[in-house]
Design a protein around this motif. Structure first.
Motif, PDB file in Angstrom:
ATOM      1  N   THR A  88     -12.611  -8.897  -9.449  1.00  0.00           N
ATOM      2  CA  THR A  88     -11.896  -8.705 -10.719  1.00  0.00           C
ATOM      3  C   THR A  88     -10.392  -8.841 -10.510  1.00  0.00           C
ATOM      4  O   THR A  88      -9.831  -8.202  -9.612  1.00  0.00           O
ATOM      5  N   PRO A  89      -9.709  -9.660 -11.341  1.00  0.00           N
ATOM      6  CA  PRO A  89      -8.254  -9.771 -11.190  1.00  0.00           C
ATOM      7  C   PRO A  89      -7.552  -8.521 -11.684  1.00  0.00           C
ATOM      8  O   PRO A  89      -7.974  -7.894 -12.657  1.00  0.00           O
ATOM      9  N   MET A  90      -6.498  -8.129 -11.008  1.00  0.00           N
ATOM     10  CA  MET A  90      -5.670  -7.023 -11.467  1.00  0.00           C
ATOM     11  C   MET A  90      -4.875  -7.496 -12.684  1.00  0.00           C
ATOM     12  O   MET A  90      -4.488  -8.658 -12.774  1.00  0.00           O
ATOM     13  N   LYS A  91      -4.632  -6.600 -13.612  1.00  0.00           N
ATOM     14  CA  LYS A  91      -4.051  -6.990 -14.894  1.00  0.00           C
ATOM     15  C   LYS A  91      -2.633  -7.515 -14.763  1.00  0.00           C
ATOM     16  O   LYS A  91      -2.228  -8.446 -15.457  1.00  0.00           O
ATOM     17  N   LYS A  92      -1.833  -6.915 -13.877  1.00  0.00           N
ATOM     18  CA  LYS A  92      -0.425  -7.285 -13.792  1.00  0.00           C
ATOM     19  C   LYS A  92      -0.036  -7.600 -12.352  1.00  0.00           C
ATOM     20  O   LYS A  92      -0.253  -6.774 -11.462  1.00  0.00           O
ATOM     21  N   PRO A  93       0.504  -8.791 -12.094  1.00  0.00           N
ATOM     22  CA  PRO A  93       0.947  -9.101 -10.726  1.00  0.00           C
ATOM     23  C   PRO A  93       2.014  -8.128 -10.262  1.00  0.00           C
ATOM     24  O   PRO A  93       2.837  -7.666 -11.047  1.00  0.00           O
ATOM     25  N   SER A  94       1.991  -7.796  -8.986  1.00  0.00           N
ATOM     26  CA  SER A  94       2.964  -6.867  -8.425  1.00  0.00           C
ATOM     27  C   SER A  94       4.104  -7.641  -7.773  1.00  0.00           C
ATOM     28  O   SER A  94       3.876  -8.637  -7.084  1.00  0.00           O
ATOM     29  N   ALA A  95       5.309  -7.158  -8.004  1.00  0.00           N
ATOM     30  CA  ALA A  95       6.469  -7.802  -7.382  1.00  0.00           C
ATOM     31  C   ALA A  95       6.473  -7.608  -5.870  1.00  0.00           C
ATOM     32  O   ALA A  95       6.995  -8.436  -5.116  1.00  0.00           O
ATOM     33  N   ALA A  96       5.900  -6.496  -5.401  1.00  0.00           N
ATOM     34  CA  ALA A  96       5.801  -6.186  -3.964  1.00  0.00           C
ATOM     35  C   ALA A  96       4.358  -5.776  -3.691  1.00  0.00           C
ATOM     36  O   ALA A  96       4.029  -4.589  -3.685  1.00  0.00           O
ATOM     37  N   PRO A  97       3.459  -6.741  -3.484  1.00  0.00           N
ATOM     38  CA  PRO A  97       2.027  -6.451  -3.449  1.00  0.00           C
ATOM     39  C   PRO A  97       1.491  -5.876  -2.148  1.00  0.00           C
ATOM     40  O   PRO A  97       0.340  -5.429  -2.103  1.00  0.00           O
ATOM     41  N   PHE A  98       2.283  -5.861  -1.086  1.00  0.00           N
ATOM     42  CA  PHE A  98       1.790  -5.393   0.207  1.00  0.00           C
ATOM     43  C   PHE A  98       2.269  -3.964   0.460  1.00  0.00           C
ATOM     44  O   PHE A  98       3.474  -3.683   0.444  1.00  0.00           O
ATOM     45  N   SER A  99       1.322  -3.055   0.678  1.00  0.00           N
ATOM     46  CA  SER A  99       1.650  -1.633   0.825  1.00  0.00           C
ATOM     47  C   SER A  99       1.577  -1.198   2.282  1.00  0.00           C
ATOM     48  O   SER A  99       0.602  -1.490   2.981  1.00  0.00           O
ATOM     49  N   VAL A 124      -7.755  -5.340  15.281  1.00  0.00           N
ATOM     50  CA  VAL A 124      -8.321  -4.037  14.954  1.00  0.00           C
ATOM     51  C   VAL A 124      -9.561  -4.294  14.113  1.00  0.00           C
ATOM     52  O   VAL A 124      -9.478  -4.853  13.015  1.00  0.00           O
ATOM     53  N   ASN A 125     -10.718  -3.911  14.623  1.00  0.00           N
ATOM     54  CA  ASN A 125     -11.984  -4.168  13.943  1.00  0.00           C
ATOM     55  C   ASN A 125     -12.570  -2.941  13.269  1.00  0.00           C
ATOM     56  O   ASN A 125     -13.646  -3.016  12.658  1.00  0.00           O
ATOM     57  N   GLY A 126     -11.890  -1.811  13.391  1.00  0.00           N
ATOM     58  CA  GLY A 126     -12.371  -0.601  12.750  1.00  0.00           C
ATOM     59  C   GLY A 126     -11.241   0.394  12.577  1.00  0.00           C
ATOM     60  O   GLY A 126     -10.291   0.413  13.368  1.00  0.00           O
ATOM     61  N   THR A 127     -11.328   1.213  11.540  1.00  0.00           N
ATOM     62  CA  THR A 127     -10.275   2.194  11.283  1.00  0.00           C
ATOM     63  C   THR A 127     -10.824   3.361  10.474  1.00  0.00           C
ATOM     64  O   THR A 127     -11.816   3.213   9.761  1.00  0.00           O
ATOM     65  N   SER A 128     -10.185   4.503  10.595  1.00  0.00           N
ATOM     66  CA  SER A 128     -10.573   5.667   9.798  1.00  0.00           C
ATOM     67  C   SER A 128      -9.561   5.935   8.691  1.00  0.00           C
ATOM     68  O   SER A 128      -9.723   6.872   7.915  1.00  0.00           O
ATOM     69  N   VAL A 129      -8.507   5.106   8.618  1.00  0.00           N
ATOM     70  CA  VAL A 129      -7.504   5.276   7.565  1.00  0.00           C
ATOM     71  C   VAL A 129      -6.956   3.895   7.194  1.00  0.00           C
ATOM     72  O   VAL A 129      -6.682   3.072   8.063  1.00  0.00           O
ATOM     73  N   PHE A 130      -6.836   3.635   5.887  1.00  0.00           N
ATOM     74  CA  PHE A 130      -6.250   2.376   5.451  1.00  0.00           C
ATOM     75  C   PHE A 130      -5.574   2.578   4.099  1.00  0.00           C
ATOM     76  O   PHE A 130      -5.819   3.559   3.391  1.00  0.00           O
ATOM     77  N   ILE A 131      -4.706   1.631   3.751  1.00  0.00           N
ATOM     78  CA  ILE A 131      -3.956   1.687   2.497  1.00  0.00           C
ATOM     79  C   ILE A 131      -4.671   0.798   1.485  1.00  0.00           C
ATOM     80  O   ILE A 131      -4.918  -0.381   1.750  1.00  0.00           O
ATOM     81  N   THR A 132      -5.006   1.350   0.330  1.00  0.00           N
ATOM     82  CA  THR A 132      -5.703   0.593  -0.703  1.00  0.00           C
ATOM     83  C   THR A 132      -4.736  -0.346  -1.419  1.00  0.00           C
ATOM     84  O   THR A 132      -3.512  -0.304  -1.195  1.00  0.00           O
ATOM     85  N   LEU A 133      -5.276  -1.169  -2.305  1.00  0.00           N
ATOM     86  CA  LEU A 133      -4.457  -2.140  -3.018  1.00  0.00           C
ATOM     87  C   LEU A 133      -3.387  -1.473  -3.876  1.00  0.00           C
ATOM     88  O   LEU A 133      -2.292  -2.012  -4.046  1.00  0.00           O
ATOM     89  N   ASP A 134      -3.679  -0.287  -4.396  1.00  0.00           N
ATOM     90  CA  ASP A 134      -2.688   0.411  -5.228  1.00  0.00           C
ATOM     91  C   ASP A 134      -1.773   1.326  -4.416  1.00  0.00           C
ATOM     92  O   ASP A 134      -1.011   2.116  -4.973  1.00  0.00           O
ATOM     93  N   GLY A 135      -1.825   1.227  -3.080  1.00  0.00           N
ATOM     94  CA  GLY A 135      -0.906   1.965  -2.233  1.00  0.00           C
ATOM     95  C   GLY A 135      -1.355   3.346  -1.812  1.00  0.00           C
ATOM     96  O   GLY A 135      -0.619   4.060  -1.130  1.00  0.00           O
ATOM     97  N   ALA A 136      -2.576   3.732  -2.186  1.00  0.00           N
ATOM     98  CA  ALA A 136      -3.071   5.062  -1.815  1.00  0.00           C
ATOM     99  C   ALA A 136      -3.588   5.044  -0.374  1.00  0.00           C
ATOM    100  O   ALA A 136      -4.117   4.036   0.099  1.00  0.00           O
TER     101      ALA A 136
END
Length: 291
Positions: free
Chosen positions: A136-147, A257-269
């Protein structure tokens, strides 16, 4: 010998040394002859086949973990060594190219996984529980999309990050000071910023399209933290326990890195995986967007 060669040598199975084999063969021959060099030879005629058998037995004895004096010391690879070897491999790895930066995390938010695609211009797509498993496309493009843990960047800013560890640490610290990110308790505290800085390094080596030199620097900076532990060989590479309780699976041969217990989601969480084994992560450039 570089970090990767040292690690290969440490992880390779140890063969008995020539000295150990010779010593074991000599000990076996002494036993055959009663342990006395001056004993009469009458009745002790040894055939060529017997000698060959004795030599083979001597090698077998040398390979057995018998007396401590003959056993080679056990080489334990540290978590720091794994990270440093991964840094060397990452530095030599190709950057890759494509239209979309694709990140997929399996075993995290849903059994079907969580993944997203980002174009350098800020357009992005997601697939996961919230989208019913559909791209699903996000509704609004982000000016700084990498968190990067409370810091949002453009691709140009990400690729311009310093490769010197002191400079990179200072850049992250300053960016976190200027960040408007908040926790449930309010603005980021000094402790919050310290944790976010460490999570930023994890993001650089795992889910962000950083330059190979920057990823290598981030690996070395993580290795500089006290308390990094090697959890042994696991699917995907070597398991690592990090100071804040985070876990990574690192392949020191490829620098991935092929595995992790923490990551940043697309919305920066910041998402922390409850499963002790963590979640598998794949991050790479691709030219296609699934329908």
């Amino acid at each position: 010998m570089n970090d990767l060669q040292t690690l290969r040598a440490a992880l390779a199975p140890d063969e008995p040394s020539r000295e150990v084999v010779d010593r074991s063969r000599h000990r076996l021959q002494n036993r055959i002859h009663g342990g006395r060099a001056s004993r009469r030879r009458t009745g002790w005629l040894v055939t060529g086949a017997a000698i060959a058998t004795a030599a083979a037995a001597a090698v077998a004895i040398a390979a057995m973990p018998a007396a401590p004096v003959d056993a080679p010391p056990v080489r334990t690879v540290s978590g720091q060594e794994i990270l440093l070897a991964a840094a060397t491999a990452a530095e030599r790895s190709p950057e890759g190219s494509g239209t979309y930066w694709h990140v997929k995390v399996d075993g995290a938010a849903a059994s079907s996984g969580y993944e997203y695609w980002i174009k350098p211009d800020g357009q992005s797509w997601m697939r996961g529980v919230k989208t019913g498993g559909k791209v699903t496309p996000m509704k609004k493009p982000s000016a700084a999309p990498f968190s990067m843990a409370a810091v949002d960047l453009t691709l140009e800013q990400l690729r311009a990050l310093p490769t010197d560890p002191v400079a990179l640490k200072a850049w992250i610290a300053e960016a976190l000071k200027r960040s408007d990110a908040r926790t449930s308790a309010g603005p980021l505290t000094a402790s919050d910023r310290e944790k976010a800085a460490f999570q930023a390094l994890i993001s650089l080596v795992s889910t962000l399209p950083a330059k190979p030199e920057v990823r290598a620097t981030a690996f070395r900076m993580i290795a500089g933290y006290p308390g990094v532990q090697n959890l042994g060989t696991v699917p995907g590479g070597q398991g690592l326990l990090l100071p804040e309780g985070e876990r990574l699976v690192v392949d020191p041969e490829t620098g991935r890195v092929n595995g992790t217990s923490v990551f940043i989601t697309l919305d920066g969480a910041v998402y922390k995986v409850a499963d002790p084994a963590g979640a598998r992560v794949d991050a790479e450039w691709t030219k296609t967007l699934p329908a």
